[in-house]
Structures are given as C-alpha cells and as structure tokens.
Design an enzyme around this catalytic site. Structure first.
Site, short mmCIF file in Angstrom:
data_model
loop_
_atom_site.label_atom_id
_atom_site.label_comp_id
_atom_site.label_asym_id
_atom_site.label_seq_id
_atom_site.Cartn_x
_atom_site.Cartn_y
_atom_site.Cartn_z
N ASP A 116 -11.72 25.52 17.69
CA ASP A 116 -11.70 24.31 16.88
C ASP A 116 -10.27 23.86 16.63
OD1 ASP A 116 -10.95 26.35 15.14
OD2 ASP A 116 -12.79 26.27 13.96
N ASN A 176 -19.55 28.20 3.75
CA ASN A 176 -20.83 27.50 3.68
C ASN A 176 -21.70 27.77 4.90
OD1 ASN A 176 -19.44 26.05 5.59
ND2 ASN A 176 -19.41 24.12 4.46
N HIS A 235 -20.62 27.81 8.08
CA HIS A 235 -20.23 27.14 9.31
C HIS A 235 -19.66 28.12 10.31
CE1 HIS A 235 -16.13 26.52 7.29
NE2 HIS A 235 -15.81 27.09 8.44
N GLU A 252 -20.19 22.14 10.60
CA GLU A 252 -20.52 22.08 9.19
C GLU A 252 -22.04 21.92 9.00
OE1 GLU A 252 -18.43 22.72 6.99
OE2 GLU A 252 -16.51 21.73 7.24
#
Length: 226
Positions: free
Chosen positions: A67, A126, A128, A133
């Site tokens: 990423d 969270n 991810h 996301e």
C-alpha cells in the site's frame, strides 16, 4: 482458528522469521507481499541478521508493495515505499521489487509473477488489511480510496504528523489469492479485532475475517490474544 502465541514481540519476531526463512529456502524465487507498520519490523530485523550471517538468501526473491499514501513523493519521510525499502528490501539484499503505482500496472506485474507466494500482513485496528478499509468484500480490487478516521489516527502515530487522507492498496482479491499468508499481531489494543477476525463472522466490516479462506498462519503475542 487459534493463532500461535508467543510471549512477547521478540519471540513473535523469531517465530515469524523462522516461518519466512522456511518459505524462501523452499522457493528462492518467492514473491512476497510486504506490510510495513510497527509489528513486522522486529521480524524484518531478525531476517536481516540471518542474511548477514549467511543463514538465508533472499537475493532471488521479489518484494511487492502492499500500500501507499496518495500524493507522496519518494523523498517524503512518510513514503511507505521507502519504509519497505529501508526495512526489508535493502537489509535482505533483494534486487527485484514491484511498486504499487496504479491498479492496472500492479495487476499486470502480479500476473507476470504468476501470483503471490507469500503475503506478510499486519492487522489494522478496524480489521483492515493494507488499506482495504471496512467495508471491503473479498473481491475488492486494487484501488485508491479514502482512509477512515481510525486509520488516519493510527498512521499518524508512525510519523508524528498527519498523513494524506487517500491511499492506494493491493486489493482483497490480490491478498486472498496469495498461496501462503502470514498475519502478525502484537499488543493488547489488537485483541478485540483479532478475535473478531478469527472467531467472528466473515464480514466486509472486518476485512481480515476473510483470511480464514486462505492458507493462513497467525502469530500473535500474548497481549493480543489472552
């Protein structure tokens, strides 16, 4: 599933380095999707120590970027490409890399590699993976997207300054297609999301829950599990 539990971050790094070392010894041309973040750094340092000692050779392997923030130049301290280069590519002596510039370019490069052999991943607060996301279904492609407030806050902690609100990430489809997956999780703040990923329902609201569909190895420290 139940992860392999290590007492602390140092032992986690040793166990993870053992796993990765075995993979590259079995396939010297290993293609590796490489996460940055704090959790895998001790593992990469241990692998670098082994390379320097002549115990393992990564020179024919390929490092693939997971990423990147949007609008970041190579000389920006926040560049995830440079973080991967400094922590993994150069210390381990790799000469082959795949950068994540655009979805089309990245997809073609992955196809040229014949797919990913190993994905090394951390777990976002969270749920991810990379910057996939929530909600991210298992077929979510490589794409640009806006980061959630939780990701912006956790990433700000790496740099002490704000990070861009947008990112590009290898898609869930790319991650889940890896032949082997290694998920590294450290710290009590990850306990809830780790249990949700491994014991809760498979859901786009916890993208990491789809890792159970893969050939998955999870190594966590005691704080992240118990």
């Amino acid at each position: 599933m139940t992860p392999t539990i290590q007492a602390d971050a140092e032992q986690l790094a040793q166990a993870a380095a053992d796993f990765i070392t075995a993979q590259v010894r079995a396939n010297p041309h290993l293609s590796i999707l490489v996460a940055t973040g704090n959790t895998p750094m001790p593992t990469y340092a241990e692998l670098a120590r082994r390379v320097e000692a002549g115990d393992v050779d990564f020179s024919r392997a390929t490092a693939v970027q997971l990423d990147e923030y949007l609008g970041i130049e190579d000389d920006d301290p926040r560049s995830l490409w440079n973080w991967m280069r400094r922590s993994f590519v150069e210390p381990l002596g790799l000469t082959r890399t795949v950068r994540l510039h655009s979805p089309g370019q990245f997809g073609a490069a992955i196809r040229d590699l014949g797919g990913l052999d190993l994905a090394i991943l951390g777990l976002g607060p969270n749920g991810h993976l990379g910057f996939n996301e929530p909600p991210s279904p298992p077929d979510a492609p490589t794409r640009t997207l806006a980061l959630t407030p939780a990701s912006l806050e956790s990433n700000r902690a790496y740099w002490g300054v704000a990070v861009p609100a947008g990112a590009i990430t290898a898609g869930m489809d790319v991650i889940l297609a890896a032949r082997q997956t290694l998920l590294l999780v450290s710290g009590a703040h990850k306990r809830g999301v780790l249990h949700a990923a491994l014991r809760g329902p498979e859901t786009p609201e916890v993208p990491a829950s789809f890792l159970r569909r893969t050939a998955l190895t999870v190594i966590a420290d005691e704080a992240a599990w118990t």
